[in-house]
Design an enzyme around this catalytic site. Sequence first.
Site, PDB file in Angstrom:
ATOM      1  N   ASP A  22     -20.648  25.537 -34.167  1.00  0.00           N
ATOM      2  CA  ASP A  22     -20.856  24.767 -34.903  1.00  0.00           C
ATOM      3  C   ASP A  22     -21.401  24.555 -36.226  1.00  0.00           C
ATOM      4  OD1 ASP A  22     -21.953  21.786 -34.804  1.00  0.00           O
ATOM      5  OD2 ASP A  22     -22.501  21.697 -33.060  1.00  0.00           O
ATOM      6  N   TYR A  71     -27.677  22.092 -29.791  1.00  0.00           N
ATOM      7  CA  TYR A  71     -27.376  20.415 -29.361  1.00  0.00           C
ATOM      8  C   TYR A  71     -28.003  20.640 -27.462  1.00  0.00           C
ATOM      9  CZ  TYR A  71     -26.026  16.377 -28.277  1.00  0.00           C
ATOM     10  OH  TYR A  71     -25.130  14.791 -27.523  1.00  0.00           O
ATOM     11  N   ARG A 104      -1.984   6.584 -29.462  1.00  0.00           N
ATOM     12  CA  ARG A 104      -2.848   8.274 -28.702  1.00  0.00           C
ATOM     13  C   ARG A 104      -2.275   9.367 -29.229  1.00  0.00           C
ATOM     14  NH1 ARG A 104      -1.260  10.491 -23.849  1.00  0.00           N
ATOM     15  NH2 ARG A 104      -0.654   8.324 -22.826  1.00  0.00           N
ATOM     16  N   LYS A 118     -22.102  12.895 -37.997  1.00  0.00           N
ATOM     17  CA  LYS A 118     -22.958  13.306 -38.946  1.00  0.00           C
ATOM     18  C   LYS A 118     -23.131  13.484 -39.943  1.00  0.00           C
ATOM     19  CE  LYS A 118     -25.528  14.115 -34.724  1.00  0.00           C
ATOM     20  NZ  LYS A 118     -24.830  13.810 -34.098  1.00  0.00           N
TER      21      LYS A 118
END
Length: 382
Positions: A176, A103, A50, A201
């Site tokens: 973004d 979005y 992690r 994407k």
Amino acid sequence: MTDHKFATAAVHAGQEPDGATGAVIPPVHFSTTYAQDGIGGLRGGYEYGRAGNPTRTALETQLAAIEGGARALSFASGLAAEDALLRALLQPGDEVLLGNDVYGGTYRLLARVLGPWGVKLRVVDISDLAAVDAALAAGTPKIVWVETPSNPLLRITDIRALAAKAHAAGSIVVVDNTFASPALQQPIALGADVVVHSTTKYLGGHSDVVGGALVFADAALAEQPQFLQFAAGGVSGPLDAWLTTRGIKTLAVRMERHSQNGQAVADFLAGHGRVARVYYPGLASHPGHEIAASQMSAFGGIVSLALGDAAAARRFAESTRLFTLAESLGGVESLVNYPDAMTHASVRGTELAVPEDVVRLSVGIEHIDDLLADLDQTLAGL
């Protein structure tokens, strides 16, 4: 990789051949824990999966290089990246100035998750710099958040001008860059403080991996988000990181084809009598065309169209044969989406609601003749 062109950095940044074997493709490191040379004697800084993973480190190096940033962080999803950034930078009572065409998940995160925690939200047409001036004069937001091109109406914001205004007011600028990708647009070079990506994407590019990323102009700004990446644990797994790295290596050539096909689709739709409006910054008729041409090297593969009524839009979305009806975007295959009931259903009834007659296309890299034939038969059947 600062002395190399984009396409070269995309292939080589963080991708040195394996020191032990000479493997040109670095191995995927699946280990969750790492042997220590005595207590606290970490090899390469690695302790627990992690906290750090060599495959994730390679991706983060690659991401920083292609966006021209000082530091990058990789997350399990785009929203995990946004959540870590917002919680790192905001306190209850702080405000975010958000574009009115973003979005739906970003709005949902701010309004329904962070809003009850005390984060304030104002929405404005952020592509309208006069509206931004008025919003900044009314109160200083901690963050000014913009998508350009925006999702799904492809609004264009002048990043350099917006950043200058926001910085003068004392705000942090977050862009973004998912729709354009760093192959077409580099917000940090234009003044952005942080770049956000859904790497699901265009960066991944093959519809087979979910991920997100933050890229910072100043490494110091990354410190608290990096702590939350570790403390809250929304990290990308090693195979997800490797798949994203593999996708990025072909980003430059894929974006060329996406943009070529996107322009051809937009031109075709703009000349079709059944289409009421086409949203694509590559069209000279687009209100943001000149700004897009000044800050983007091409116009991308997302094209939205309005068909005049909701029923026609729904029929269109359900009638294509080659364009697959599905959520998401940016893969090599072409997709069709009905935002009002799919990706943007969470913003129905808000300032961000998408017109019900709008369909969004993610134009893939297939042969353009086949794509246009599919659109032609779909429109003919309406």
